[in-house]
Design an enzyme around this catalytic site. Structure first.
Site, PDB file in Angstrom:
ATOM      1  CB  SER A  69      -0.852  -0.012   1.276  1.00  0.00           C
ATOM      2  OG  SER A  69      -1.514   1.219   1.456  1.00  0.00           O
ATOM      3  CE1 TYR A 110      -4.010  -2.158   5.462  1.00  0.00           C
ATOM      4  CE2 TYR A 110      -3.368   0.082   4.830  1.00  0.00           C
ATOM      5  CZ  TYR A 110      -3.789  -1.197   4.482  1.00  0.00           C
ATOM      6  OH  TYR A 110      -3.990  -1.515   3.154  1.00  0.00           O
TER       7      TYR A 110
HETATM    8  N1  LIG Z   1      -8.736  -0.558  -1.211  1.00  0.00           N
HETATM    9  C1  LIG Z   1      -7.674   0.202  -0.990  1.00  0.00           C
HETATM   10  O1  LIG Z   1      -7.785   1.433  -0.915  1.00  0.00           O
HETATM   11  C2  LIG Z   1      -6.312  -0.433  -0.840  1.00  0.00           C
HETATM   12  C3  LIG Z   1      -5.194   0.404  -0.865  1.00  0.00           C
HETATM   13  C4  LIG Z   1      -3.940  -0.144  -0.697  1.00  0.00           C
HETATM   14  C5  LIG Z   1      -3.793  -1.492  -0.501  1.00  0.00           C
HETATM   15  N2  LIG Z   1      -4.886  -2.297  -0.460  1.00  0.00           N
HETATM   16  C6  LIG Z   1      -4.679  -3.728  -0.203  1.00  0.00           C
HETATM   17  O2  LIG Z   1      -5.285  -4.470  -1.219  1.00  0.00           O
HETATM   18  C7  LIG Z   1      -5.585  -5.779  -0.742  1.00  0.00           C
HETATM   19  C8  LIG Z   1      -6.996  -6.160  -1.165  1.00  0.00           C
HETATM   20  O3  LIG Z   1      -7.917  -5.314  -0.518  1.00  0.00           O
HETATM   21  P1  LIG Z   1      -9.225  -4.730  -1.226  1.00  0.00           P
HETATM   22  O4  LIG Z   1      -9.060  -3.271  -1.254  1.00  0.00           O
HETATM   23  O5  LIG Z   1      -9.532  -5.441  -2.463  1.00  0.00           O
HETATM   24  O6  LIG Z   1     -10.306  -5.005  -0.078  1.00  0.00           O
HETATM   25  P2  LIG Z   1     -11.493  -6.061   0.059  1.00  0.00           P
HETATM   26  O7  LIG Z   1     -12.487  -5.873  -1.039  1.00  0.00           O
HETATM   27  O8  LIG Z   1     -11.969  -5.927   1.480  1.00  0.00           O
HETATM   28  O9  LIG Z   1     -10.781  -7.457  -0.137  1.00  0.00           O
HETATM   29  C9  LIG Z   1     -10.031  -8.079   0.864  1.00  0.00           C
HETATM   30  C10 LIG Z   1      -9.949  -9.555   0.554  1.00  0.00           C
HETATM   31  O10 LIG Z   1      -9.145 -10.176   1.565  1.00  0.00           O
HETATM   32  C11 LIG Z   1      -9.806 -11.360   1.969  1.00  0.00           C
HETATM   33  N3  LIG Z   1      -9.447 -11.732   3.332  1.00  0.00           N
HETATM   34  C12 LIG Z   1      -9.554 -11.007   4.466  1.00  0.00           C
HETATM   35  N4  LIG Z   1      -9.174 -11.739   5.523  1.00  0.00           N
HETATM   36  C13 LIG Z   1      -8.812 -12.963   5.036  1.00  0.00           C
HETATM   37  C14 LIG Z   1      -8.338 -14.151   5.634  1.00  0.00           C
HETATM   38  N5  LIG Z   1      -8.162 -14.261   6.953  1.00  0.00           N
HETATM   39  N6  LIG Z   1      -8.085 -15.221   4.829  1.00  0.00           N
HETATM   40  C15 LIG Z   1      -8.273 -15.135   3.491  1.00  0.00           C
HETATM   41  N7  LIG Z   1      -8.730 -14.027   2.867  1.00  0.00           N
HETATM   42  C16 LIG Z   1      -8.996 -12.957   3.653  1.00  0.00           C
HETATM   43  C17 LIG Z   1     -11.289 -11.061   1.842  1.00  0.00           C
HETATM   44  O11 LIG Z   1     -12.017 -12.277   1.646  1.00  0.00           O
HETATM   45  P3  LIG Z   1     -12.912 -13.027   2.746  1.00  0.00           P
HETATM   46  O12 LIG Z   1     -13.456 -11.998   3.669  1.00  0.00           O
HETATM   47  O13 LIG Z   1     -13.946 -13.712   1.902  1.00  0.00           O
HETATM   48  O14 LIG Z   1     -11.970 -14.006   3.379  1.00  0.00           O
HETATM   49  C18 LIG Z   1     -11.311 -10.244   0.562  1.00  0.00           C
HETATM   50  O15 LIG Z   1     -11.394 -11.084  -0.562  1.00  0.00           O
HETATM   51  C19 LIG Z   1      -5.349  -5.731   0.768  1.00  0.00           C
HETATM   52  O16 LIG Z   1      -4.102  -6.329   1.061  1.00  0.00           O
HETATM   53  C20 LIG Z   1      -5.309  -4.253   1.059  1.00  0.00           C
HETATM   54  O17 LIG Z   1      -4.547  -3.957   2.214  1.00  0.00           O
HETATM   55  C21 LIG Z   1      -6.137  -1.806  -0.649  1.00  0.00           C
END
Ligand SMILES: NC(=O)c1ccc[n+]([C@@H]2O[C@H](COP(=O)([O-])OP(=O)(O)OC[C@H]3O[C@@H](n4cnc5c(N)ncnc54)[C@H](OP(=O)(O)O)[C@@H]3O)[C@@H](O)[C@H]2O)c1
Length: 247
Positions: free
Chosen positions: A142, A155
């Site tokens: 991130s 975080y």
């Molecule tokens: N959105 C942003 O602004 C942003 C910015 C920078 C970085 N990121 C990073 O991008 C990545 C994806 O996030 P996203 O933004 O796409 O959010 P999201 O829509 O909330 O997706 C998160 C995913 O992680 C999975 N997850 C959470 N806990 C888990 C566990 N214990 N075991 C297996 N899977 C798990 C969730 O699936 P289940 O709940 O079904 O398990 C979901 O598929 C993350 O690493 C996040 O930190 C996001």
């Protein structure tokens, strides 16, 4: 022939957001995709879409914070699809708050999933990649993995760890022909912010998440770029912010 024909890509956190979009993007490039997360209903919807478009996909229910489940995910991919060519360590949780609030359960969840989960899955995948003599790890960090700031101390701590682990892996695996890429998105429109419980943090993120932010596909396209380069090219790091995001 598609660029990833014959390759197997595992994507953790594929039930929503960036992971879901990445699974679709890599399947479009020809990879057989293993989609992992805890919510099986959401994975099944994704399977239907990828198969509907002619792709090959294996759903695996997996909590990456459980070491046995994380290792079993890699084993299933190898047993059922024959190799582990690309691992996208995307599963993640973001629960923002000031450290002084003492929300230690939330810190633990973030470190368990974002750091320990990534290590568990990576450890198992690396064993297979070393045997194969090739592979590509893509770790989703991130902007918070490069810059700390108020509300995101814990975080950011997890994402700084992802960056450090990624650079160590890159150096450890050079002779095994395993590439390592760290991707650092700014704000992306996904479900990520829905798990924040702290009211001050919910208010605090509005200044960024209220902008014209990135879509999950924007990050998926960057990942697809990284994993479709010639073998001699190792894209080590990609930082992508929404045009309007300052920090
Ligand atoms: N959105 C942003 O602004 C942003 C910015 C920078 C970085 N990121 C990073 O991008 C990545 C994806 O996030 P996203 O933004 O796409 O959010 P999201 O829509 O909330 O997706 C998160 C995913 O992680 C999975 N997850 C959470 N806990 C888990 C566990 N214990 N075991 C297996 N899977 C798990 C969730 O699936 P289940 O709940 O079904 O398990 C979901 O598929 C993350 O690493 C996040 O930190 C996001």
């Amino acid at each position: 022939m598609a660029k990833l024909d014959g390759k197997v890509a595992i994507i953790t956190g594929a039930s929503s957001g960036i992971g879901e979009a990445t699974a679709e993007a890599l399947a479009t490039e020809g990879a057989a995709v293993v989609v992992a997360a805890r919510r099986e209903d959401r994975l099944n919807d994704l399977v239907g879409r990828i198969e509907g478009d002619g792709g090959r996909v294996l759903p695996v229910a997996c909590d990456v914070a459980d070491e046995e489940q994380a290792h079993a995910l890699i084993q299933r991919a190898k047993d059922e699809l024959g190799s582990v060519d690309i691992l996208v360590n995307n599963a993640g949780v973001m629960q923002l708050s000031k450290i002084e609030k003492g929300l230690s359960d939330e810190w633990r969840t973030m470190f368990d999933v974002n750091v320990m989960g990534l290590l568990y899955v990576t450890d198992a995948a690396v064993q297979v990649m070393k045997e194969q003599g090739s592979g590509h790890l893509v770790n989703i960090s991130s902007v918070a993995g490069r810059k700390a700031g108020p509300l995101r101390g814990a975080y950011s701590g997890t994402k700084f760890a992802v960056n450090a682990i990624s650079e160590a892996l890159r150096q450890e695996l050079i002779e095994d022909n395993v590439r390592v890429t760290v991707v650092e998105p700014g704000a992306v429109e996904t479900e990520l912010t829905s798990h924040i419980t702290d009211e001050e943090a919910k208010e605090g993120i509005k200044s960024i998440y209220g902008l014209d932010i990135l879509q999950a596909e924007d990050i998926a396209n960057a990942i697809a770029y990284c994993v479709t380069q010639p073998e001699r090219v190792s894209v080590n790091e990609i930082l992508i912010r929404p045009t309007q995001q300052a920090n």
